[in-house]
Design an enzyme around this catalytic site. Structure first.
Site, PDB file in Angstrom:
ATOM      1  CB  SER A 136      -0.883  -0.070   1.292  1.00 44.77           C
ATOM      2  OG  SER A 136      -1.765  -0.945   1.151  1.00 44.77           O
ATOM      3  CG  HIS A 160      -2.569  -2.542  -3.012  1.00 46.16           C
ATOM      4  ND1 HIS A 160      -1.459  -3.544  -2.679  1.00 46.16           N
ATOM      5  CD2 HIS A 160      -2.880  -2.058  -1.975  1.00 46.16           C
ATOM      6  CE1 HIS A 160      -1.487  -3.679  -1.523  1.00 46.16           C
ATOM      7  NE2 HIS A 160      -2.097  -2.817  -0.938  1.00 46.16           N
ATOM      8  CG  HIS A 188      -4.608  -7.694   0.312  1.00 41.75           C
ATOM      9  ND1 HIS A 188      -4.725  -6.620  -0.635  1.00 41.75           N
ATOM     10  CD2 HIS A 188      -3.763  -7.411   1.194  1.00 41.75           C
ATOM     11  CE1 HIS A 188      -3.785  -5.886  -0.400  1.00 41.75           C
ATOM     12  NE2 HIS A 188      -3.000  -6.106   0.498  1.00 41.75           N
ATOM     13  CE1 TYR A 220      -8.254  -5.918   1.519  1.00 44.42           C
ATOM     14  CE2 TYR A 220      -6.592  -6.538   3.203  1.00 44.42           C
ATOM     15  CZ  TYR A 220      -7.191  -5.924   2.179  1.00 44.42           C
ATOM     16  OH  TYR A 220      -6.483  -4.725   1.741  1.00 44.42           O
ATOM     17  CD  GLU A 221      -7.821  -7.240  -2.954  1.00 40.37           C
ATOM     18  OE1 GLU A 221      -8.211  -6.939  -4.066  1.00 40.37           O
ATOM     19  OE2 GLU A 221      -6.837  -7.615  -2.515  1.00 40.37           O
ATOM     20  CB  ALA A 236       0.736  -0.220   4.991  1.00 42.52           C
ATOM     21  CG  MET A 260      -4.897  -6.856   7.117  1.00 45.15           C
ATOM     22  SD  MET A 260      -6.576  -5.706   6.781  1.00 45.15           S
ATOM     23  CE  MET A 260      -6.708  -4.787   8.219  1.00 45.15           C
ATOM     24  CB  SER A 261      -0.338  -8.489   2.975  1.00 44.02           C
ATOM     25  OG  SER A 261       0.275  -7.260   3.098  1.00 44.02           O
ATOM     26  CG  ASN A 295      -2.199   2.335  11.213  1.00 49.33           C
ATOM     27  OD1 ASN A 295      -1.845   1.689  10.191  1.00 49.33           O
ATOM     28  ND2 ASN A 295      -3.237   1.366  12.181  1.00 49.33           N
ATOM     29  CG  HIS A 303      -6.636   1.773   2.561  1.00 53.00           C
ATOM     30  ND1 HIS A 303      -5.684   0.644   2.830  1.00 53.00           N
ATOM     31  CD2 HIS A 303      -6.591   2.007   1.310  1.00 53.00           C
ATOM     32  CE1 HIS A 303      -4.934   0.465   1.902  1.00 53.00           C
ATOM     33  NE2 HIS A 303      -5.622   0.988   0.823  1.00 53.00           N
TER      34      HIS A 303
HETATM   35  N1  HPA Z   1      -3.766  -3.425  11.121  1.00 49.60           N
HETATM   36  C1  HPA Z   1      -3.570  -4.527  10.388  1.00 49.60           C
HETATM   37  N2  HPA Z   1      -3.212  -4.298   8.947  1.00 49.60           N
HETATM   38  C2  HPA Z   1      -2.800  -2.658   8.739  1.00 49.60           C
HETATM   39  C3  HPA Z   1      -2.711  -2.079  10.031  1.00 49.60           C
HETATM   40  C4  HPA Z   1      -3.363  -2.336  11.127  1.00 49.60           C
HETATM   41  O1  HPA Z   1      -3.439  -1.397  12.025  1.00 49.60           O
HETATM   42  N3  HPA Z   1      -2.300  -0.782   9.307  1.00 49.60           N
HETATM   43  C5  HPA Z   1      -1.811  -1.138   7.962  1.00 49.60           C
HETATM   44  N4  HPA Z   1      -2.161  -2.344   7.615  1.00 49.60           N
END
Ligand code: HPA
Length: 292
Positions: A35, A66, A88, A90-91, A118, A216-217, A240, A252
């Protein structure tokens, strides 16, 4: 879910057939840009970007930040394949589908994977940190090798994951960071399925389990890369604080904006790593990881 009784390569035969005649060079290093990190691909010269949508079997990218393009060219004398963006879990894709680009590139000659993402900071790490991944916690409840008739390497179903993040590459990344004045911490990345972010309690739990960041990746790619005996290096941009509301801009978008702000530093760092890889003659597709 993962294809049952699938032979190594079957699902990526079409991608290999499509890509082979279109590549000016045979890539030996694959770099996955997560990302907000896509513009790092500008450092690769002599490349023509191929949209994933044109490559048979490659999953599309539906997430902002992406781009969904593959560039194969030269970066500092090293033939590289840059994946701008990834699909991902989650998609709605299975991990077999998510990891197809890695399998296709490995079968095309790639021996080293450098992957980026990220991530949210956990425990003592803070947003703005750049984390060199030392190890991971797979909290996805899934594994890309599930259902494979044999491991992708053909040697063992039970893929070794100790030292998955290559110690030589980690030392090399630390040296390159020191040379360029980039602050690089080292730690453990937890991987969750998402797409919801963590609750405060979940973030606290991950910290107690030993994580320094959560994403998440990456982890499915790394498991497949190790099954194929690729050397792996991973970087997480901490965008974050996990388990805390992103107050400035929403979710996001803020993650992507913060990753974009760190793309230049990561580009410098990767240039230093590739220079050292070339010098160590590791980028020619053969040889063991040096003990240096
Ligand atoms: N959690 C999970 N995946 C992420 C986060 C998060 O806080 N920030 C960027 N990708």
């Amino acid at each position: 879910m993962a294809g049952t009784d699938e032979k190594p390569g079957t699902a990526v035969d079409g991608a290999i057939e499509y890509l082979r005649p279109r590549l000016a060079v045979t890539p030996v290093v694959a770099i996955v840009l997560g990302s907000g990190l896509g513009r790092i691909a500008d450092r690769c010269s002599g490349s023509r970007a191929i949209p994933y949508a044109d490559i048979p079997g490659f999953p599309p990218c539906s997430v902002d930040g992406h781009e969904g393009k593959l560039s194969v060219g030269d970066w500092g004398g090293v033939p590289v394949a840059i994946l701008q963006g990834r699909a991902h879990r989650y998609e709605g894709h299975s991990l077999e589908v998510v990891t197809r680009p890695i399998r296709a590139l490995a079968l095309l000659g790639v021996r080293t994977l450098i992957t980026t993402c990220a991530a949210g900071s956990v425990g003592k790490s803070v947003p703005g940190d750049l984390l060199l991944i030392e190890d991971h916690l797979n909290m996805m409840g899934d594994n890309p090798l599930l259902g494979m008739a044999d491991s992708l390497s053909g040697s063992s179903r039970f893929v070794e994951m100790a030292d998955a993040y290559d110690p030589w590459l980690r030392r090399t990344a630390q040296e390159a960071a020191a040379e360029t004045g980039i602050a690089l911490s080292q730690g453990v990345l937890a991987c969750v399925p998402g797409p919801s972010y963590e609750t405060a309690a979940e973030a606290e739990m991950l910290g107690r389990l030993g994580a320094h960041a959560v994403t998440m990746s990456i982890v499915p790619e790394v498991i497949v890369a190790r099954a194929l005996k690729l050397r792996v290096m991973g970087l997480a941009v901490l965008t974050n604080r996990a388990g805390v509301r992103l107050d400035s801009r929403v979710g996001h978008q803020a993650v992507v904006a913060r990753a974009e702000g760190m793309a230049q530093a990561i580009g410098f760092l990767l240039s230093g790593v590739l220079r050292r890889l070339k010098a160590a003659s590791l980028s020619d597709g053969g040889g063991e990881t040096p003990s240096a």
